[in-house]
Design an enzyme around this catalytic site. Structure first.
Site, PDB file in Angstrom:
ATOM      1  N   HIS A  72      -2.527   2.741  -6.066  1.00 49.53           N
ATOM      2  CA  HIS A  72      -3.359   1.563  -5.825  1.00 49.53           C
ATOM      3  C   HIS A  72      -3.525   0.740  -7.099  1.00 49.53           C
ATOM      4  O   HIS A  72      -3.722  -0.480  -7.022  1.00 49.53           O
ATOM      5  CB  HIS A  72      -4.723   1.969  -5.267  1.00 49.53           C
ATOM      6  CG  HIS A  72      -5.255   1.013  -4.243  1.00 49.53           C
ATOM      7  ND1 HIS A  72      -4.624   0.793  -3.036  1.00 49.53           N
ATOM      8  CD2 HIS A  72      -6.334   0.196  -4.247  1.00 49.53           C
ATOM      9  CE1 HIS A  72      -5.302  -0.115  -2.342  1.00 49.53           C
ATOM     10  NE2 HIS A  72      -6.336  -0.493  -3.059  1.00 49.53           N
ATOM     11  N   ARG A 127      -0.845  -1.734  -7.162  1.00 50.68           N
ATOM     12  CA  ARG A 127      -1.167  -2.847  -6.252  1.00 50.68           C
ATOM     13  C   ARG A 127      -2.098  -3.839  -6.952  1.00 50.68           C
ATOM     14  O   ARG A 127      -1.895  -5.059  -6.875  1.00 50.68           O
ATOM     15  CB  ARG A 127      -1.807  -2.277  -4.992  1.00 50.68           C
ATOM     16  CG  ARG A 127      -2.241  -3.292  -3.936  1.00 50.68           C
ATOM     17  CD  ARG A 127      -2.635  -2.525  -2.679  1.00 50.68           C
ATOM     18  NE  ARG A 127      -3.388  -3.308  -1.729  1.00 50.68           N
ATOM     19  CZ  ARG A 127      -2.848  -4.097  -0.797  1.00 50.68           C
ATOM     20  NH1 ARG A 127      -1.539  -4.233  -0.723  1.00 50.68           N
ATOM     21  NH2 ARG A 127      -3.616  -4.757   0.056  1.00 50.68           N
ATOM     22  N   LYS A 181      -2.107  -2.217   7.398  1.00 48.81           N
ATOM     23  CA  LYS A 181      -3.520  -2.039   7.698  1.00 48.81           C
ATOM     24  C   LYS A 181      -3.934  -3.019   8.790  1.00 48.81           C
ATOM     25  O   LYS A 181      -3.592  -4.199   8.736  1.00 48.81           O
ATOM     26  CB  LYS A 181      -4.361  -2.270   6.435  1.00 48.81           C
ATOM     27  CG  LYS A 181      -5.814  -1.863   6.595  1.00 48.81           C
ATOM     28  CD  LYS A 181      -6.540  -1.942   5.272  1.00 48.81           C
ATOM     29  CE  LYS A 181      -7.981  -1.477   5.417  1.00 48.81           C
ATOM     30  NZ  LYS A 181      -8.704  -1.526   4.124  1.00 48.81           N
ATOM     31  N   HIS A 200      -4.123  -8.930   3.109  1.00 45.90           N
ATOM     32  CA  HIS A 200      -5.569  -8.981   3.311  1.00 45.90           C
ATOM     33  C   HIS A 200      -5.888  -9.873   4.509  1.00 45.90           C
ATOM     34  O   HIS A 200      -5.361 -10.976   4.618  1.00 45.90           O
ATOM     35  CB  HIS A 200      -6.268  -9.552   2.076  1.00 45.90           C
ATOM     36  CG  HIS A 200      -6.301  -8.606   0.920  1.00 45.90           C
ATOM     37  ND1 HIS A 200      -6.506  -9.019  -0.379  1.00 45.90           N
ATOM     38  CD2 HIS A 200      -6.152  -7.258   0.861  1.00 45.90           C
ATOM     39  CE1 HIS A 200      -6.496  -7.970  -1.181  1.00 45.90           C
ATOM     40  NE2 HIS A 200      -6.281  -6.900  -0.456  1.00 45.90           N
ATOM     41  N   ARG A 213       0.834  -1.193   0.000  1.00 47.89           N
ATOM     42  CA  ARG A 213       0.000   0.000   0.000  1.00 47.89           C
ATOM     43  C   ARG A 213       0.875   1.252   0.000  1.00 47.89           C
ATOM     44  O   ARG A 213       2.038   1.215   0.405  1.00 47.89           O
ATOM     45  CB  ARG A 213      -0.916   0.020   1.222  1.00 47.89           C
ATOM     46  CG  ARG A 213      -1.880  -1.159   1.301  1.00 47.89           C
ATOM     47  CD  ARG A 213      -2.709  -1.112   2.570  1.00 47.89           C
ATOM     48  NE  ARG A 213      -3.666  -2.213   2.654  1.00 47.89           N
ATOM     49  CZ  ARG A 213      -3.405  -3.394   3.226  1.00 47.89           C
ATOM     50  NH1 ARG A 213      -2.223  -3.610   3.785  1.00 47.89           N
ATOM     51  NH2 ARG A 213      -4.333  -4.341   3.262  1.00 47.89           N
TER      52      ARG A 213
END
Length: 315
Positions: free
Chosen positions: A254, A257, A184, A280, A159
């Protein structure tokens, strides 16, 4: 309840509670924005105490969110944004109920809007990503920096905030691994940098970064002023390179990504590996890329669909 603190005071106590429980600054900042908007909206309708927040008020707020239009663009809020706003208010009200500031949570039973199942934004083809990478001027320190960060974006799919936060000690040069700290969800993970990306990173650290270094810092990627990048500045930098390379697809950091995930999936990578690479938490977040990667579907279609086996009609 006598001497009940104002909604703003209770909001401050709520954020202190989140901080004590190690919630991330990003999450708290996002909730701060949403909840202050709700308090302002409520105050404009005569609500001065949290005990006055009712299910009927929340239903009216949901209608207001649905009909809201951006003053600049005229566009409505996405349903996922509406759901996020409502759930954020609901979490605050749940906390108020747990702490005894209100008798019960009025958000219980409020139905959230169904979110759209949207595909990720555009991704680059292999030819496009190679055109992008080869467009960088390598004769300047900033050019070496830009090639290294573009290569690292492409190799790792990290990210934007994760790349900005990278420190010198986060790179293991012997093993070719990068430690992404507090990504994240405040989770650490280790990702491979790839040989080519690592090579360009080493060249930048050796020949480019010293010329950009102003004050002592361990941040890897520095601006021309010797500072860490601001997220908006980094996005604009990547967008400028995309434009210069003749790539008009929407997106910047992004999109790189998405490119990493999609091209790896088309190359045979399994979803679990891509999930780990991207950081994730849930596999279903990664599974969205199966809808973007059309290569396999096209191959199966060509091999199995009866219509694909017949001669092409003259046009």
């Amino acid at each position: 309840m006598s001497n009940l603190p104002t909604p703003t005071v209770l909001l401050t106590r709520y954020f202190n509670h989140l901080k004590m429980n190690n919630w991330s600054a990003t999450t708290i900042s996002r909730r701060d924005y949403v909840l202050n908007k709700f308090i302002t909206w409520s105050s404009e309708r005569g609500i001065e105490s949290v005990t006055e927040i009712t299910t009927e008020l929340l239903t009216a707020y949901r209608r207001w969110l649905y009909h809201y239009r951006n003053e600049r663009t005229g566009k409505p809020l996405k349903f996922c944004t509406q759901a996020s706003y409502l759930s954020t208010v609901g979490r605050w009200l749940e906390w108020l109920s747990e702490q005894g500031w209100i008798d019960s949570d009025p958000s219980t039973g409020i139905e959230l809007p169904k979110e759209e199942q949207r595909l990720p934004s555009s991704h680059l083809t292999i030819d496009e990503i190679e055109t992008l990478l080869s467009s960088v001027d390598l004769t300047t320190p900033t050019g070496l920096r830009d090639r290294a960060l573009l290569e690292l974006f492409y190799a790792t799919g990290m990210r934007r905030a994760e790349l900005i936060a990278l420190k010198l000690d986060d790179i293991n040069h012997e093993s070719g691994l990068a430690m992404i700290r507090q990504g994240k969800g405040r989770k650490d993970r280790v990702v491979p940098t790839g040989k080519r990306s690592h090579g360009w990173l080493m060249k930048y650290l050796r020949d480019g970064r010293p010329a950009l270094l102003d004050e002592d810092t361990d941040v890897i990627f520095l601006t021309s002023r010797g500072n860490a990048f601001h997220p908006v500045t980094l996005s604009q930098l990547v967008r400028n390179y995309l434009t210069a390379a003749g790539i008009t697809k929407p997106g910047s950091c992004h999109m790189l990504r998405h490119t990493t995930a999609t091209l790896m999936l088309e190359g045979g990578a399994d979803l679990r590996s891509i999930q780990t690479l991207l950081g994730h938490e849930q596999l279903n977040t990664t599974q969205i890329y199966t809808h973007v990667s059309i290569k396999r579907l096209r191959e199966v279609h060509d091999k199995t669909h009866p219509g694909s086996q017949r001669p092409t009609a003259a046009i």
